[in-house]
Design a protein around this motif. Structure first.
Motif, mmCIF file in Angstrom:
data_model
loop_
_atom_site.group_PDB
_atom_site.id
_atom_site.type_symbol
_atom_site.label_atom_id
_atom_site.label_comp_id
_atom_site.label_asym_id
_atom_site.label_seq_id
_atom_site.Cartn_x
_atom_site.Cartn_y
_atom_site.Cartn_z
ATOM 1 N N VAL A 88 0.527 -1.063 0.062
ATOM 2 C CA VAL A 88 0.372 -0.127 -0.005
ATOM 3 C C VAL A 88 1.282 1.120 -0.525
ATOM 4 C CG1 VAL A 88 -1.479 1.226 1.217
ATOM 5 C CG2 VAL A 88 -2.070 -1.602 1.165
ATOM 6 N N GLU A 89 2.065 1.202 1.173
ATOM 7 C CA GLU A 89 2.720 2.547 0.856
ATOM 8 C C GLU A 89 3.272 2.494 -0.242
ATOM 9 O OE1 GLU A 89 3.564 4.823 3.334
ATOM 10 O OE2 GLU A 89 2.050 3.092 4.605
ATOM 11 N N ILE A 90 4.394 1.366 -1.137
ATOM 12 C CA ILE A 90 4.140 1.604 -3.040
ATOM 13 C C ILE A 90 3.097 2.084 -3.402
ATOM 14 C CG2 ILE A 90 5.746 0.921 -4.262
ATOM 15 C CD1 ILE A 90 6.951 -0.785 -2.183
ATOM 16 N N VAL A 91 2.567 1.594 -3.786
ATOM 17 C CA VAL A 91 1.534 2.299 -4.415
ATOM 18 C C VAL A 91 0.516 3.035 -4.650
ATOM 19 C CG1 VAL A 91 -1.473 1.040 -5.477
ATOM 20 C CG2 VAL A 91 0.249 -0.328 -4.236
ATOM 21 N N LYS A 92 0.398 3.351 -2.809
ATOM 22 C CA LYS A 92 0.868 5.103 -2.908
ATOM 23 C C LYS A 92 0.984 6.152 -3.559
ATOM 24 C CE LYS A 92 0.570 6.255 1.521
ATOM 25 N NZ LYS A 92 0.008 6.879 2.268
ATOM 26 N N LEU A 93 2.190 5.632 -3.645
ATOM 27 C CA LEU A 93 3.775 6.504 -4.017
ATOM 28 C C LEU A 93 3.253 6.200 -5.717
ATOM 29 C CD1 LEU A 93 6.253 5.960 -1.354
ATOM 30 C CD2 LEU A 93 4.808 8.264 -1.731
ATOM 31 N N VAL A 94 3.104 5.305 -6.024
ATOM 32 C CA VAL A 94 3.268 5.657 -7.525
ATOM 33 C C VAL A 94 1.886 5.522 -8.088
ATOM 34 C CG1 VAL A 94 2.635 3.987 -9.076
ATOM 35 C CG2 VAL A 94 4.409 2.752 -8.036
ATOM 36 N N GLU A 95 1.115 6.296 -7.825
ATOM 37 C CA GLU A 95 0.037 6.676 -7.988
ATOM 38 C C GLU A 95 -0.513 8.081 -7.602
ATOM 39 O OE1 GLU A 95 -3.476 4.350 -6.363
ATOM 40 O OE2 GLU A 95 -3.559 3.021 -7.926
ATOM 41 N N GLU A 96 -0.224 8.254 -6.389
ATOM 42 C CA GLU A 96 0.366 9.941 -5.950
ATOM 43 C C GLU A 96 1.226 10.990 -7.180
ATOM 44 O OE1 GLU A 96 0.766 10.776 -2.400
ATOM 45 O OE2 GLU A 96 -1.367 10.029 -1.690
ATOM 46 N N HIS A 97 2.215 10.141 -7.734
ATOM 47 C CA HIS A 97 3.193 10.607 -8.699
ATOM 48 C C HIS A 97 3.312 10.468 -10.247
ATOM 49 C CE1 HIS A 97 4.760 12.758 -5.189
ATOM 50 N NE2 HIS A 97 4.476 11.716 -4.429
ATOM 51 N N ALA A 98 2.620 9.576 -10.327
ATOM 52 C CA ALA A 98 2.844 8.957 -11.721
ATOM 53 C C ALA A 98 3.861 8.762 -11.696
ATOM 54 C CB ALA A 98 2.279 10.360 -12.237
ATOM 55 N N ILE A 99 4.381 7.586 -11.243
ATOM 56 C CA ILE A 99 5.596 7.531 -11.194
ATOM 57 C C ILE A 99 5.338 6.346 -12.824
ATOM 58 C CG2 ILE A 99 7.298 5.808 -10.470
ATOM 59 C CD1 ILE A 99 6.929 8.292 -8.756
ATOM 60 N N GLU A 100 6.461 6.860 -13.372
ATOM 61 C CA GLU A 100 7.374 5.765 -14.986
ATOM 62 C C GLU A 100 8.359 4.905 -14.591
ATOM 63 O OE1 GLU A 100 6.554 9.822 -18.232
ATOM 64 O OE2 GLU A 100 7.360 10.643 -16.319
ATOM 65 N N LEU A 101 8.992 5.295 -13.556
ATOM 66 C CA LEU A 101 10.140 4.389 -13.868
ATOM 67 C C LEU A 101 10.841 4.300 -12.226
ATOM 68 C CD1 LEU A 101 13.210 3.193 -14.444
ATOM 69 C CD2 LEU A 101 14.018 5.819 -14.899
ATOM 70 N N VAL A 102 10.943 2.722 -11.657
ATOM 71 C CA VAL A 102 11.091 3.092 -10.267
ATOM 72 C C VAL A 102 12.334 1.767 -10.681
ATOM 73 C CG1 VAL A 102 10.708 1.025 -8.463
ATOM 74 C CG2 VAL A 102 9.085 1.755 -9.903
ATOM 75 N N TYR A 103 13.540 2.360 -9.433
ATOM 76 C CA TYR A 103 14.280 1.806 -9.254
ATOM 77 C C TYR A 103 14.377 1.163 -7.953
ATOM 78 C CZ TYR A 103 16.498 3.906 -13.022
ATOM 79 O OH TYR A 103 17.427 5.280 -13.725
ATOM 80 N N THR A 104 15.041 -0.464 -7.935
ATOM 81 C CA THR A 104 14.719 -1.225 -6.172
ATOM 82 C C THR A 104 15.410 -2.223 -6.179
ATOM 83 O OG1 THR A 104 12.686 -2.160 -4.621
ATOM 84 C CG2 THR A 104 12.929 -3.097 -7.313
ATOM 85 N N HIS A 105 15.222 -2.618 -5.285
ATOM 86 C CA HIS A 105 16.782 -4.186 -4.529
ATOM 87 C C HIS A 105 16.764 -5.556 -5.489
ATOM 88 C CE1 HIS A 105 18.271 -2.258 -1.056
ATOM 89 N NE2 HIS A 105 16.924 -1.694 -0.576
ATOM 90 N N TRP A 106 17.366 -5.788 -5.805
ATOM 91 C CA TRP A 106 17.610 -6.886 -6.386
ATOM 92 C C TRP A 106 16.781 -7.975 -5.777
ATOM 93 C CZ3 TRP A 106 21.741 -11.334 -5.991
ATOM 94 C CH2 TRP A 106 21.733 -11.297 -6.635
ATOM 95 N N THR A 107 16.265 -8.636 -6.036
ATOM 96 C CA THR A 107 15.296 -10.115 -6.114
ATOM 97 C C THR A 107 16.274 -11.153 -5.411
ATOM 98 O OG1 THR A 107 14.468 -11.078 -7.761
ATOM 99 C CG2 THR A 107 12.654 -9.324 -6.666
#
Length: 208
Positions: A88-107
């Protein structure tokens, strides 16, 4: 472009993609940096090793150097789980800021918190058209990091280094080994593509 950089702890983003974040900011992109945990922790004897409040202050200073906007969560260090609360925390940021590119940890990262954040990122950012995964430590895994996407950070290594140094308590605790390691990583990645310094990522998806 609107960009979201996701890390489990204060300093993960700086170590894994700090130069790339600085490059985006210089180009005029909007960068949101989400750190999931409070980042403070104690040893097996309950002696404090990293103070959460100090970690946050250092994280704020580091992101100010890179030019990113910091958003921090409240998940406990070493106890982050792939759960709906994190999603929920991540989705909220994605939607509020109209995110186009994500950098995250390696699985494939062996750190429990890093793995949980990586899995949550894959799930919560499934509609984001571009996603790259970074490494923020040197530990071996039973998986291979497929570094197949390079970013030239030759002009931004110094900003990356200063952002790492902003985490003064961690730099002191580790005797500067993290900076030395990632400096060598940036040199080696740069040699592979013919530049002075580079950061390398594993690409999950990239839509043009």
């Amino acid at each position: 472009m609107n960009i979201l950089a996701i890390g489990a702890h204060f300093d993960d983003i700086e170590l894994g993609c700090g130069g790339t974040i600085a490059r985006h900011v210089k180009k005029g992109d909007k960068v949101i940096a989400f750190v999931a945990s409070t980042s403070g922790y104690t040893g097996y004897n309950q002696q404090e090793i990293r103070n959460s409040e100090v970690a946050r202050w250092e994280g704020e200073a580091a992101m100010a150097i890179l030019g990113a906007t910091l958003v921090h969560g409240s998940f406990p260090t070493f106890s982050i789980e792939f759960c709906e609360a994190l999603n929920v925390e991540i989705v909220k940021l994605v939607e509020e800021h109209a995110i186009e590119l994500v950098y995250t940890h390696w699985t494939g990262d062996i750190h429990h918190d890093h793995q949980a954040v990586a899995r949550a990122s894959l799930h919560s950012c499934r509609h984001v058209p571009r996603m790259l995964m970074y490494r923020s430590n040197w530990y071996h895994s039973d998986k291979d990091f497929r570094g197949n996407f390079y970013v030239d950070i030759s002009e931004y290594w110094e900003l990356k280094s200063k952002a790492i140094e902003a985490h003064a308590t961690e730099v002191s605790r580790t005797c500067g080994t993290w900076i030395n390691f990632f400096h060598n990583e940036a040199v080696n990645a740069g040699q592979r593509i013919g530049v002075t310094y580079a950061e390398v990522f594993e690409m999950v998806k990239w839509l043009e």
